[in-house]
Design a protein around this motif. Structure first.
Motif, short mmCIF file in Angstrom:
data_model
loop_
_atom_site.label_atom_id
_atom_site.label_comp_id
_atom_site.label_asym_id
_atom_site.label_seq_id
_atom_site.Cartn_x
_atom_site.Cartn_y
_atom_site.Cartn_z
N GLY A 182 0.83 -1.20 0.00
CA GLY A 182 0.00 0.00 0.00
C GLY A 182 0.86 1.25 0.00
O GLY A 182 1.75 1.42 -0.85
N MET A 183 0.62 2.13 0.96
CA MET A 183 1.43 3.34 1.08
C MET A 183 2.60 3.16 2.03
O MET A 183 3.37 4.10 2.27
N SER A 184 2.78 1.98 2.60
CA SER A 184 3.82 1.73 3.60
C SER A 184 4.92 0.84 3.04
O SER A 184 4.72 0.14 2.05
N LEU A 185 6.07 0.88 3.71
CA LEU A 185 7.20 0.01 3.41
C LEU A 185 7.40 -0.89 4.62
O LEU A 185 7.67 -0.41 5.72
N GLN A 186 7.30 -2.18 4.41
CA GLN A 186 7.40 -3.12 5.52
C GLN A 186 8.77 -3.77 5.50
O GLN A 186 9.18 -4.39 4.52
N VAL A 187 9.51 -3.61 6.63
CA VAL A 187 10.81 -4.24 6.82
C VAL A 187 10.58 -5.49 7.65
O VAL A 187 10.22 -5.41 8.83
N HIS A 188 10.78 -6.66 7.05
CA HIS A 188 10.51 -7.91 7.75
C HIS A 188 11.68 -8.30 8.66
O HIS A 188 11.46 -8.72 9.80
N ILE A 189 12.92 -8.15 8.17
CA ILE A 189 14.11 -8.51 8.96
C ILE A 189 15.10 -7.35 8.85
O ILE A 189 15.63 -7.08 7.77
N MET A 190 15.35 -6.69 9.95
CA MET A 190 16.24 -5.52 9.95
C MET A 190 17.69 -5.97 10.05
O MET A 190 18.05 -6.82 10.88
N THR A 191 18.52 -5.38 9.18
CA THR A 191 19.97 -5.61 9.22
C THR A 191 20.69 -4.27 9.24
O THR A 191 20.10 -3.22 9.03
N GLU A 192 21.98 -4.32 9.46
CA GLU A 192 22.78 -3.09 9.49
C GLU A 192 22.76 -2.40 8.13
O GLU A 192 22.79 -1.17 8.04
N PHE A 193 22.70 -3.17 7.07
CA PHE A 193 22.71 -2.61 5.72
C PHE A 193 21.47 -1.78 5.43
O PHE A 193 21.50 -0.87 4.59
N TYR A 194 20.38 -2.07 6.10
CA TYR A 194 19.13 -1.38 5.81
C TYR A 194 19.01 -0.04 6.53
O TYR A 194 17.96 0.61 6.44
N GLN A 195 20.04 0.39 7.23
CA GLN A 195 20.02 1.71 7.84
C GLN A 195 20.15 2.78 6.76
O GLN A 195 20.61 2.52 5.66
N GLY A 196 19.77 4.01 7.10
CA GLY A 196 19.94 5.12 6.17
C GLY A 196 18.67 5.93 6.02
O GLY A 196 17.73 5.83 6.82
N LEU A 197 18.64 6.77 4.97
CA LEU A 197 17.50 7.65 4.70
C LEU A 197 16.54 6.97 3.72
O LEU A 197 16.96 6.43 2.70
N TYR A 198 15.28 7.04 4.06
CA TYR A 198 14.23 6.52 3.18
C TYR A 198 13.36 7.70 2.73
O TYR A 198 12.74 8.38 3.55
N PHE A 199 13.38 7.97 1.41
CA PHE A 199 12.60 9.05 0.82
C PHE A 199 11.27 8.47 0.36
O PHE A 199 11.24 7.52 -0.43
N CYS A 200 10.18 9.04 0.85
CA CYS A 200 8.85 8.62 0.38
C CYS A 200 8.16 9.83 -0.25
O CYS A 200 8.07 10.90 0.36
N THR A 201 7.71 9.68 -1.46
CA THR A 201 7.00 10.74 -2.19
C THR A 201 5.55 10.32 -2.39
O THR A 201 5.27 9.27 -2.98
N VAL A 202 4.64 11.14 -1.87
CA VAL A 202 3.21 10.86 -1.94
C VAL A 202 2.64 11.54 -3.19
O VAL A 202 2.74 12.77 -3.34
N HIS A 203 2.06 10.77 -4.07
CA HIS A 203 1.42 11.27 -5.29
C HIS A 203 -0.10 11.11 -5.15
O HIS A 203 -0.57 9.99 -4.90
N TYR A 204 -0.86 12.21 -5.31
CA TYR A 204 -2.31 12.13 -5.19
C TYR A 204 -2.94 13.19 -6.10
O TYR A 204 -2.26 14.10 -6.59
N ARG A 205 -4.23 13.06 -6.31
CA ARG A 205 -4.97 14.01 -7.12
C ARG A 205 -6.08 14.63 -6.27
O ARG A 205 -6.76 13.95 -5.49
#
Length: 582
Positions: A182-205
């Motif tokens: 949907g509009m979410s990002l699901q992290v099932h198993i967190m690792t050190e590599f998955y750290q950092g910035l996550y950019f989410c852009t919402v597109h709507y009308r």
């Protein structure tokens, strides 16, 4: 009259030009004071005004295609650069009025792009802590608010920028550990590599117009919650003792571990139950710093500094304490008063010792031969008293060569006449009519040293020199009563040495003749050779020739005088080559 709360710096808003944004009225930031639902029931209305850059008049807002009100928020869909300015929200009814201002800044994309960033963003990144090996769902901030006004369900795109890297990963990525739902990002198993910035852009009308805005989530991995979360003191341990000196500065170091908790933590020192602030003694001060951060588990250090430490301070009680939401721990320190050493005297003594050691090293490096000869003259043993050998030196060399002249005119002369050694030379000291092999082995066995003059033609296969060399090496290897010395008259490449020399070289002493530099008896060549030869003392007790050596030379000359004619004839005839079976 209207109560003016001024401008709220905490409520300032930044929006990217061309993207949607909103302002929230700061009056409702404290629900206990103003609550939107309760104010509506009491007849209060919320009005918005703005003062654009370069204008001094307040302009009221009305709902339009670009500006819309949603409870306590004012939406700009989208925001443009000329929307920058001061915005005022006013809450009033017939009897009361309150207003507060905030600042809106509309940024161009090039002004909102950080170095190595995947995309520009104006709103500060929100922080999300995700435990390692566990999962969490990341919801794009304000996406649900946009969904309330959108004509249909918004679409969200996600981009991951790896920490300390320029690379960016656009979802959906081929991974079963992270998936867009949907509009979410699901992290099932967190690792050190998955750290950092996550950019989410919402597109709507909205009302047929395509709109969007970008938010950023800073994802940080933390240790799993199953690990202990109570604080701990790493230093000082129970048995640790701080050494202090009277009249000097004392530094007491305390380090504590604080597992990650979303709650306050603290590390501090107490002196007789009082903190440094409560003690108010200028001699005491403290400083704190972070030593390490491992997945948000922090190691903090607190240093207590005591100026001009006095013996009565030993009677004080110094405690280090750590605390977080789950517990508190205290450790008492132990002090030991050291006796101050005279630093000046100690430094001078150490400097003098180092200088003397350096001087002795230089003297030994330069004069080691002289020192070794001096030591031998004092403590060495004359081998004539411990063995029954007849000769001190047996000289082996290549016949009919330049080395033969060097042996007879220089080497033999100095060894016999100057240094007092008894020298055996086969061509001079052998009796006529004897067997070459037997006499050679006999001479070598009756000598204390075998002196081999190395030359390019030495010890060629089948020569007498090879017999002498093998006899000396065998005697040295088996009995140890004979030592072989190599004298290099001219430079010789090792690859031309015979096999016996190459194998025994590592255990043999090599003395190099250096032409005119080695002619003087005080040269390094003769000193080095004397070190390898047997010890000889003169009547004064020093190493060198003496009366006994002279008598031995006379006896040797008398025993061979009858052979002079034969030796003269032999020296003029071609050299006879004898085969020797090893």
């Amino acid at each position: 009259m209207c109560y003016d709360w001024g401008e709220s710096s905490a409520a300032a808003v930044r929006v990217l030009a061309g993207q949607s944004g909103f302002l929230s009225c700061p009056l409702f930031s404290h629900p206990n004071v103003y609550n939107y639902s309760s104010t509506q029931s009491t007849g209060h209305n919320l009005f918005w005004y703005r003062v654009l850059e370069g204008h001094g008049l307040e302009q009221p807002f009305t709902n339009s295609a670009r500006f819309s009100k949603d409870r306590e928020r004012l939406w700009l869909q989208p925001a443009y650069a000329n929307d920058t300015g001061q915005y005022i929200c006013m809450l009033r009814n017939k009897t009361s009025c309150s207003k507060i201002a905030m600042r809106l800044t509309v940024l161009h994309p090039e002004d909102a792009t950080l170095p190595n960033s995947c995309a520009p963003f104006a709103v500060a990144a929100s922080l999300e802590m995700v435990p390692l090996q566990l999962g969490k769902t990341l919801d794009c901030p304000d996406a649900q608010e946009a969904a309330k006004m959108a004509d249909a369900i918004p679409n969200v795109t996600w981009v991951h920028q790896i920490r300390s890297s320029k690379s960016c990963e656009v979802f959906p990525a081929p991974s079963i550990e992270r998936q867009v739902k949907g509009m979410s990002l699901q992290v099932h198993i967190m690792t050190e590599f998955y750290q950092g910035l996550y950019f989410c852009t919402v597109h709507y009308r909205r009302r047929g117009r395509a709109l969007n805005f970008t938010r950023v989530i800073n994802v940080t991995a933390i240790n799993p919650p199953i690990l202990p979360k109570e604080p701990d003191i790493l230093q000082p341990t129970k048995d640790y003792i701080f050494n202090v000196k009277q009249g000097e500065e004392a530094r007491l170091v305390c380090s504590g571990k604080f597992p990650y908790l979303d709650s306050p933590w603290e590390i501090w020192w107490t002196i007789d139950g009082k903190t440094v602030e409560q003690l108010r003694d200028p001699r005491f001060s403290k400083s704190n710093r972070q030593l390490k951060n491992y997945f948000e588990d922090r190691i903090e250090e607190s240093v207590l500094v005591i100026q001009d430490f006095q013996p009565e301070d030993l009677k004080r009680e110094f405690n280090c304490s750590v605390r977080n939401q789950l517990g508190i721990k205290t450790q008492r320190t132990q002090l030991n008063l050291e006796t101050s050493l005279p630093s000046l005297e100690l430094g001078c003594g150490l400097g003098a010792t180092l200088f003397l050691m350096l001087l002795l090293f230089i003297i030994y490096h330069v004069f080691w031969l002289e020192l070794l000869l001096l030591y031998r003259s004092w403590f060495g043993t004359d081998e004539r008293h411990t063995d029954d050998k007849e000769f001190d030196v047996y000289i082996s060399y290549a016949r009919n060569s330049e080395e033969e002249q060097f042996v007879l005119s220089t080497l033999r002369s100095v060894l016999e006449n100057e240094l007092g050694y008894s020298v055996c030379i086969f061509d001079r000291d052998s009796l006529p009519g004897g067997t070459i092999t037997d006499e050679t082995l006999s001479f070598v066995a009756r000598s204390r040293r075998l002196l081999v003059v190395v030359s390019p033609g030495y010890a060629s296969r089948g020569s007498q020199a090879l017999l002498e060399l093998k006899a000396g090496i065998d005697s040295m290897a088996l009995g140890g009563h004979l030592r072989v010395i190599l004298v290099q008259y001219r430079p010789v490449k090792r690859k031309v040495w015979v096999r016996e020399l190459r194998r025994a070289r590592v255990a043999l002493a090599l003395v190099q003749w250096q032409g005119d530099k080695s002619k003087e008896l005080t040269s390094r060549f003769w000193k080095r050779l004397r070190v390898e030869l047997p010890l000889r003392r003169n009547s004064a007790g020093t190493e060198g020739g003496g009366k006994d050596a002279a008598l031995m030379r006379m006896s040797s000359q008398n025993s061979t005088s009858s052979q002079t004619g034969l030796i003269s004839q032999t020296s003029k005839s071609p050299q006879t080559v004898y085969n020797y079976a090893a």
